[in-house]
Write a protein that holds these residues in place. Structure first.
Motif, mmCIF file in Angstrom:
data_model
loop_
_atom_site.group_PDB
_atom_site.id
_atom_site.type_symbol
_atom_site.label_atom_id
_atom_site.label_comp_id
_atom_site.label_asym_id
_atom_site.label_seq_id
_atom_site.Cartn_x
_atom_site.Cartn_y
_atom_site.Cartn_z
ATOM 1 N N GLY A 23 -8.273 -23.396 3.388
ATOM 2 C CA GLY A 23 -8.395 -22.163 4.471
ATOM 3 C C GLY A 23 -10.402 -21.090 4.427
ATOM 4 N N LYS A 24 -9.910 -20.628 5.722
ATOM 5 C CA LYS A 24 -10.616 -20.388 5.424
ATOM 6 C C LYS A 24 -9.873 -18.292 6.272
ATOM 7 C CE LYS A 24 -14.391 -19.895 8.994
ATOM 8 N NZ LYS A 24 -15.558 -20.728 9.373
ATOM 9 N N MET B 277 1.488 -30.386 7.966
ATOM 10 C CA MET B 277 2.436 -29.986 7.195
ATOM 11 C C MET B 277 1.040 -29.649 5.988
ATOM 12 S SD MET B 277 5.042 -33.535 6.103
ATOM 13 C CE MET B 277 6.016 -32.913 4.898
ATOM 14 N N ARG B 278 0.862 -29.922 5.122
ATOM 15 C CA ARG B 278 -1.138 -30.274 4.399
ATOM 16 C C ARG B 278 -1.362 -29.054 5.229
ATOM 17 N NH1 ARG B 278 -3.284 -36.488 3.564
ATOM 18 N NH2 ARG B 278 -1.837 -36.450 1.731
ATOM 19 N N ALA B 279 -2.072 -28.877 6.633
ATOM 20 C CA ALA B 279 -2.263 -27.467 6.750
ATOM 21 C C ALA B 279 -1.496 -26.088 6.576
ATOM 22 C CB ALA B 279 -2.889 -28.198 8.455
ATOM 23 N N SER B 280 -0.285 -26.402 7.257
ATOM 24 C CA SER B 280 0.633 -25.403 7.093
ATOM 25 C C SER B 280 1.199 -24.958 4.879
ATOM 26 C CB SER B 280 2.451 -25.708 6.986
ATOM 27 O OG SER B 280 2.294 -26.216 8.893
ATOM 28 N N ASP B 281 0.914 -26.146 4.003
ATOM 29 C CA ASP B 281 0.531 -25.829 3.332
ATOM 30 C C ASP B 281 -0.352 -25.396 2.610
ATOM 31 O OD1 ASP B 281 1.720 -26.629 0.140
ATOM 32 O OD2 ASP B 281 -0.186 -27.545 0.192
ATOM 33 N N ALA B 282 -1.605 -25.323 3.359
ATOM 34 C CA ALA B 282 -3.128 -24.778 3.019
ATOM 35 C C ALA B 282 -2.661 -23.394 3.452
ATOM 36 C CB ALA B 282 -4.283 -24.853 3.281
ATOM 37 N N LEU B 283 -2.002 -22.833 4.164
ATOM 38 C CA LEU B 283 -1.847 -21.510 4.657
ATOM 39 C C LEU B 283 -1.087 -21.055 3.902
ATOM 40 C CD1 LEU B 283 -2.548 -19.932 7.511
ATOM 41 C CD2 LEU B 283 -0.629 -20.184 8.654
ATOM 42 N N VAL B 284 0.175 -21.083 3.325
ATOM 43 C CA VAL B 284 0.954 -20.941 2.488
ATOM 44 C C VAL B 284 0.107 -20.482 1.280
ATOM 45 C CG1 VAL B 284 2.973 -21.191 0.884
ATOM 46 C CG2 VAL B 284 2.910 -21.722 3.422
ATOM 47 N N GLY B 285 -0.858 -21.304 0.750
ATOM 48 C CA GLY B 285 -1.945 -21.096 -0.176
ATOM 49 C C GLY B 285 -2.412 -19.884 -0.169
ATOM 50 N N LEU B 286 -2.773 -19.650 1.355
ATOM 51 C CA LEU B 286 -3.933 -17.894 1.371
ATOM 52 C C LEU B 286 -3.084 -17.312 1.871
ATOM 53 C CD1 LEU B 286 -7.147 -18.274 2.383
ATOM 54 C CD2 LEU B 286 -6.353 -18.316 4.955
ATOM 55 N N LEU B 287 -1.913 -17.646 2.233
ATOM 56 C CA LEU B 287 -1.535 -15.841 3.011
ATOM 57 C C LEU B 287 -0.757 -15.166 1.021
ATOM 58 C CD1 LEU B 287 -0.005 -16.748 6.319
ATOM 59 C CD2 LEU B 287 -1.914 -14.436 5.893
ATOM 60 N N ILE C 49 -5.384 -28.260 12.155
ATOM 61 C CA ILE C 49 -5.263 -26.244 11.817
ATOM 62 C C ILE C 49 -4.142 -26.172 12.324
ATOM 63 C CG2 ILE C 49 -7.550 -26.682 11.754
ATOM 64 C CD1 ILE C 49 -7.570 -25.180 14.824
ATOM 65 N N ALA C 50 -4.094 -24.819 11.441
ATOM 66 C CA ALA C 50 -2.847 -23.516 11.422
ATOM 67 C C ALA C 50 -3.606 -22.443 10.908
ATOM 68 C CB ALA C 50 -1.449 -24.240 10.339
ATOM 69 N N VAL C 51 -2.694 -21.732 12.570
ATOM 70 C CA VAL C 51 -3.690 -20.276 12.530
ATOM 71 C C VAL C 51 -2.802 -19.508 12.134
ATOM 72 C CG1 VAL C 51 -5.292 -19.047 14.150
ATOM 73 C CG2 VAL C 51 -5.523 -21.031 13.790
ATOM 74 N N TYR C 52 -2.804 -18.471 12.391
ATOM 75 C CA TYR C 52 -1.968 -17.408 11.728
ATOM 76 C C TYR C 52 -2.962 -15.875 12.109
ATOM 77 C CZ TYR C 52 0.948 -13.563 10.392
ATOM 78 O OH TYR C 52 0.865 -11.728 10.390
ATOM 79 N N LEU C 53 -2.188 -15.412 13.386
ATOM 80 C CA LEU C 53 -2.738 -13.365 13.918
ATOM 81 C C LEU C 53 -1.879 -13.380 13.930
ATOM 82 C CD1 LEU C 53 -5.624 -13.228 14.965
ATOM 83 C CD2 LEU C 53 -4.610 -13.974 17.133
ATOM 84 N N PRO C 54 -1.357 -11.908 13.337
ATOM 85 C CA PRO C 54 -1.065 -11.349 13.246
ATOM 86 C C PRO C 54 0.145 -10.302 14.292
ATOM 87 C CG PRO C 54 -2.416 -10.633 11.418
ATOM 88 C CD PRO C 54 -2.594 -11.191 12.444
ATOM 89 N N PHE D 161 -6.060 -16.244 10.550
ATOM 90 C CA PHE D 161 -6.138 -17.250 8.660
ATOM 91 C C PHE D 161 -6.031 -18.504 9.519
ATOM 92 C CE2 PHE D 161 -4.849 -12.268 7.723
ATOM 93 C CZ PHE D 161 -5.128 -12.214 6.503
ATOM 94 N N VAL D 162 -6.812 -19.199 8.680
ATOM 95 C CA VAL D 162 -6.551 -20.781 9.303
ATOM 96 C C VAL D 162 -6.110 -21.832 7.932
ATOM 97 C CG1 VAL D 162 -7.536 -22.163 10.303
ATOM 98 C CG2 VAL D 162 -8.263 -19.860 10.720
ATOM 99 N N GLY D 163 -5.808 -22.374 7.778
ATOM 100 C CA GLY D 163 -5.223 -23.260 6.910
ATOM 101 C C GLY D 163 -5.512 -25.010 7.225
ATOM 102 N N PHE D 164 -6.201 -25.736 6.931
ATOM 103 C CA PHE D 164 -6.661 -26.750 7.533
ATOM 104 C C PHE D 164 -5.792 -27.830 6.663
ATOM 105 C CE2 PHE D 164 -10.620 -24.324 7.419
ATOM 106 C CZ PHE D 164 -10.862 -24.347 8.765
ATOM 107 N N GLY D 165 -5.665 -29.630 7.189
ATOM 108 C CA GLY D 165 -4.701 -29.550 6.934
ATOM 109 C C GLY D 165 -5.537 -31.975 7.218
ATOM 110 N N SER D 166 -5.495 -32.245 6.659
ATOM 111 C CA SER D 166 -5.655 -34.214 6.802
ATOM 112 C C SER D 166 -5.340 -35.326 6.594
ATOM 113 C CB SER D 166 -7.207 -34.363 7.227
ATOM 114 O OG SER D 166 -7.597 -34.390 5.520
ATOM 115 N N ASP D 167 -5.745 -36.151 7.462
ATOM 116 C CA ASP D 167 -4.386 -37.022 6.506
ATOM 117 C C ASP D 167 -4.988 -38.814 7.523
ATOM 118 O OD1 ASP D 167 -2.221 -38.588 4.966
ATOM 119 O OD2 ASP D 167 -1.562 -39.548 6.874
ATOM 120 N N ILE D 168 -5.472 -40.041 6.239
ATOM 121 C CA ILE D 168 -5.505 -40.916 6.738
ATOM 122 C C ILE D 168 -5.433 -41.927 7.627
ATOM 123 C CG2 ILE D 168 -7.338 -43.010 6.623
ATOM 124 C CD1 ILE D 168 -8.683 -40.020 5.608
ATOM 125 N N VAL D 169 -5.976 -42.177 8.972
ATOM 126 C CA VAL D 169 -5.348 -43.190 9.666
ATOM 127 C C VAL D 169 -4.746 -44.830 9.480
ATOM 128 C CG1 VAL D 169 -4.661 -44.380 12.372
ATOM 129 C CG2 VAL D 169 -5.570 -41.349 11.292
#
Length: 446
Positions: A245-246, A288-298, A379-384, A258-266
């Motif tokens: 994330g970033k 799902m992985r982007a949301s999980d990354a955002l949890v780790g970031l926040l 990408i999962a974006v959290y803006l307060p 706050f931005v979480g990133f996720g990816s999966d192979i097609v």
């Protein structure tokens, strides 16, 4: 406030929509259609332009990298392409850069190669977090080394016979554990020649929330749109890594996004229906992985690492052999001295990354595919400010009365089905494209 809420509802509805592939990103992907200009993507700057030196930090007494800009200091460390963690001094204080490495294999099946490459990025990301945790919290180590030497000499009337045996055993167990917060992915690289990937993460006082984290009480709808546009512009300037994330500064609103990133192979299929389902499934997993990354970031990422080493060495020099025949023991001399040497080494490494928490309301998500349609990103974006708007919208929804009475005006419910897309279902290319390579986070965000 009504305008604010009007823009928030469609953002929530978009969580259930899989957007068209390979579309360019803009705030319109999160908010109702508006006329917004999307700037062109800019090439990431990874070169050191100013003076960089290693100093003895006056505050900690440790060696630190110091440069004119944070970007130069980070790039100096990242460009070494060496796994580990180094301290640096940036404008906001003391920061750390940690790098992890991974490797992959190129196989006949392009899907298998892409999966192996993504797994290599995940492995490199886990190793980078392990190095960061070790640098900040230390390493627990337990070791044991044992050396055993035995010598047996037999002397008789004719000669002396000697046997020698030596055994050396070494056991090492090391572990690292720390709850990491406020670190961002700074750069990733795919070295296609060596078939290795690297992921570098950075933590500074700014990313840890000690600076520039205002919480305005309210924002106008246009300001929210500008803020989301700023987030997307920053993503377009860089690239989307498959993990991590970033944190992005939003000057239009004074917030930090706050931005979480996720990816999966097609995965691929010759059947058009199954291929479409594979793309939908990859988009779901990436989200799902982007949301999980955002949890780790926040909320935090409990990073754990454990490594074991078992090594044994046996050496023998023998001039005779003992042979037991009933009650009598006899010794047979070898014609030539026998010597042997054998070393056995077993090592293991285990990474764990544990995340658990509840994301705040108002998180917006966007899925899109790679140019070759072989990988889905999310990408999962959290803006307060959007979180507060979503909370208010949920309150109004729970209090809403849409039907005044059973005898009110009749209105028939309408149902319909979505027409299948007329375009041919895009399939992943058989050509393996290089993995994400470049700078993720910007100097001003650190």
């Amino acid at each position: 406030m009504n305008d604010l809420l009007r823009f928030t509802f469609p953002a929530a509805l978009l969580l259930f929509v899989i957007p068209a592939h390979a579309q360019s990103l803009s705030a319109d992907d999160f908010l109702p259609p508006v006329q917004a200009a999307a700037p062109e993507q800019q090439q990431a700057l990874t070169q050191v332009k100013g003076t960089v030196e290693e100093i003895k930090d006056p505050a900690t007494g440790d060696t630190a990298v110091q440069a004119t800009t944070a970007q130069d200091a980070i790039n100096f460390i990242v460009n070494q392409h060496s796994p580990g963690a180094e301290m640096m001094r940036v404008g906001s204080g003391i920061g750390w850069v940690a790098t992890g490495m991974g490797s992959y294999e190129v196989m006949e099946n392009p899907t298998a190669t892409r999966i192996a490459k993504r797994n290599a990025y995940v492995r490199a990301f886990l190793e980078a977090k392990r190095h960061l945790a070790e640098a900040l919290n230390g390493l627990s180590s337990e070791g044991k080394t044992q050396v055993l030497e035995q010598m047996e000499t037999v002397s008789d009337a004719q000669s002396d016979l000697t046997n020698f045996a030596a055994t050396q055993d070494e056991k090492l167990e090391q572990s690292v554990q720390m709850l990491l917060r406020g670190f961002v992915v700074y750069a990733v690289e795919d070295n296609t020649a060596k078939k290795t990937v690297s992921v570098s993460i950075v933590t500074t006082p700014k990313t840890r929330g000690q600076f520039n984290r205002p919480s305005p009480n309210g924002l106008e709808a246009d300001s929210i749109r500008d803020g989301l546009n700023q987030v997307i512009v920053e993503i377009q300037k860089g690239l989307v890594p498959p993990v991590g994330g970033k944190i992005i500064q939003v000057p239009a609103t004074g917030e930090i996004a706050f931005v979480g990133f996720g990816s999966d192979i097609v995965r691929t299929s010759d059947n058009a229906t199954l291929q479409s389902k594979q793309q939908l499934n990859a988009a779901k997993i990436a989200q799902m992985r982007a949301s999980d990354a955002l949890v780790g970031l926040l909320i935090g990422d409990d990073s754990r690492w454990k490594s074991k080493l078992d090594e044994s060495t046996q050496q023998t020099i023998a001039e005779f052999e003992n042979s037991d025949t009933g009650e009598d023991a006899s010794r047979q001399r070898f014609e030539q001295t026998r010597q042997s040497f054998q070393n056995t080494q077993r090592s293991s490494e285990e990474f764990q990354s544990l995340r658990k928490g509840v994301l705040p309301p108002g998180v917006t998500r966007k899925n899109f595919s790679s140019p070759d349609n072989a990988e889905m990103f999310s990408i999962a974006v959290y803006l307060p400010s959007l979180s507060r708007a979503a909370t208010q919208a949920a309150k109004e929804m729970s209090e809403a009365r849409l039907i005044d009475s059973p005898n009110g005006a009749a209105g028939g419910a309408t149902t319909g089905t979505l027409a299948p897309p007329k375009d041919v279902i895009p399939r992943p290319s058989r050509e393996i494209a290089p993995g994400p390579t470049g700078q993720i986070s910007n100097d001003q965000d650190l």
